[in-house]
Enzyme design. Structure first.
Site, PDB file in Angstrom:
ATOM      1  N   ASP A  62       0.819  -1.211   0.000  1.00  0.00           N
ATOM      2  CA  ASP A  62       0.000   0.000   0.000  1.00  0.00           C
ATOM      3  C   ASP A  62       0.854   1.263   0.000  1.00  0.00           C
ATOM      4  O   ASP A  62       2.082   1.202   0.170  1.00  0.00           O
ATOM      5  CB  ASP A  62      -0.966  -0.005   1.195  1.00  0.00           C
ATOM      6  N   ASP A 104      -7.053  -4.218  14.665  1.00  0.00           N
ATOM      7  CA  ASP A 104      -8.443  -4.510  14.298  1.00  0.00           C
ATOM      8  C   ASP A 104      -8.529  -5.606  13.234  1.00  0.00           C
ATOM      9  O   ASP A 104      -9.561  -5.785  12.599  1.00  0.00           O
ATOM     10  CB  ASP A 104      -9.146  -3.232  13.799  1.00  0.00           C
ATOM     11  N   HIS A 138      -6.938  -5.808  10.385  1.00  0.00           N
ATOM     12  CA  HIS A 138      -6.836  -5.433   8.972  1.00  0.00           C
ATOM     13  C   HIS A 138      -5.567  -5.980   8.340  1.00  0.00           C
ATOM     14  O   HIS A 138      -4.562  -6.184   9.011  1.00  0.00           O
ATOM     15  CB  HIS A 138      -6.949  -3.911   8.777  1.00  0.00           C
ATOM     16  N   GLU A 150      -9.557  -2.178   5.884  1.00  0.00           N
ATOM     17  CA  GLU A 150     -10.124  -1.973   7.223  1.00  0.00           C
ATOM     18  C   GLU A 150     -11.370  -2.843   7.395  1.00  0.00           C
ATOM     19  O   GLU A 150     -11.899  -3.368   6.404  1.00  0.00           O
ATOM     20  CB  GLU A 150     -10.510  -0.495   7.381  1.00  0.00           C
TER      21      GLU A 150
END
Ligand code: PGA
Length: 268
Positions: A72, A141, A143, A148
């Site tokens: 990314d 979380d 991801h 997300e």
């Protein structure tokens, strides 16, 4: 899913680099077939990258026949910005090894046409024969890359708007000024990672423990996007003891026992 549970960050970093070693070494014997490696940024892979740099500097490994695709990049910050993932990768790995410049692929968050940039990235992965091994970290979380909670589990490379929580968390790298934090990123999709022939996820520290519980003991869910990797044919999760703290004792024992038996019967 294979789960390797080790003592601490350093042992994990050594294990992952050691796992990559023969694959990189093998690529040197077949010039026609580069080893195609997906790579993450973040604090987690830094120890692994340090080991890879060491393998190069001691002459053990060459990276001349490796092609990399990063996961990314932020949209709209210069490549030489210290928080850009271009900067990170060169600083921690590429500037210290002999990978040819043209073999490095990182999404261009400043491209005029971002949608085309994402499609071209997917096309380039295909032209290179797909990703042999995707190395990744995970967020607290759950991801994977910038996918997300709630991201499509079959998603491909695309533009993502960052969640407020992520923007807030990232503001510490941007003078604690929310207005300076990029609000968008380009990211490979969960589907892009899934398509890799092998996936190795590194998770260390207690702040990953809740995500590890969901990914290992929970079902596949878009609320914990890395849980999709349960469906990858060759998925290895490498974690330290702290990251397993929310797993059931019997789960930890089960996976440790498998590794112990495998260590006894498999050579090396
Ligand atoms: P970290 O980030 O390696 O800095 O913990 C991982 C991630 O958010 O994907």
């Amino acid at each position: 899913m294979r789960i390797v549970i080790l003592k601490d960050y350093e042992t994990v970093s050594n294990w992952v680099a050691n796992y990559l070693h023969p694959k990189i070494s093998l690529s040197m014997q077949d010039e026609k077939h580069p080893f195609v490696l997906g790579l993450p940024t973040g604090s987690t892979p830094i120890g692994t990258y340090k080991n890879l740099v060491r393998y190069y500097s001691t002459g053990e490994l060459s990276f001349r026949n490796i092609v990399t695709f990063n996961m990314d990049e932020y949209v709209g910050i210069p490549e030489n910005h210290p928080e850009s993932y271009h900067y990170f990768m060169h600083h921690h790995l590429f500037d210290h090894i002999d990978i040819p410049k043209e073999n490095i692929n990182i999404l261009n968050g400043n491209a005029g046409n971002l949608e085309k940039e994402c499609q071209d990235y997917e096309d380039k992965i295909s032209i290179n024969g797909g990703i042999d091994l995707f190395l990744g970290g995970i967020g607290p979380d759950g991801h994977i890359a910038f996918n997300e909670p709630g991201s499509s589990l079959t998603s491909k490379t695309r533009i993502k708007t960052l969640s407020y929580d992520t923007i807030l968390a990232n503001s510490r790298f941007f003078d604690n000024d929310l207005s300076k934090v990029p609000k968008m990123a380009l990211t490979v999709g969960v589907g892009t990672v899934m398509d890799a022939r092998e996936v190795v996820i590194i998770a260390t520290g207690y702040n990953k423990a809740r995500a590890i519980r969901q990914i290992v003991e929970g079902g596949v869910s878009h609320m914990w996007t890395a849980s999709m990797l349960q469906l990858n044919r060759r998925m290895i999760l490498v974690c330290d003891d702290a990251a397993t703290m929310e797993l059931q004792v019997e789960t930890v024992k089960y996976f440790k026992d498998i590794e112990k038996v495998a260590g006894e019967i498999l050579p090396g």
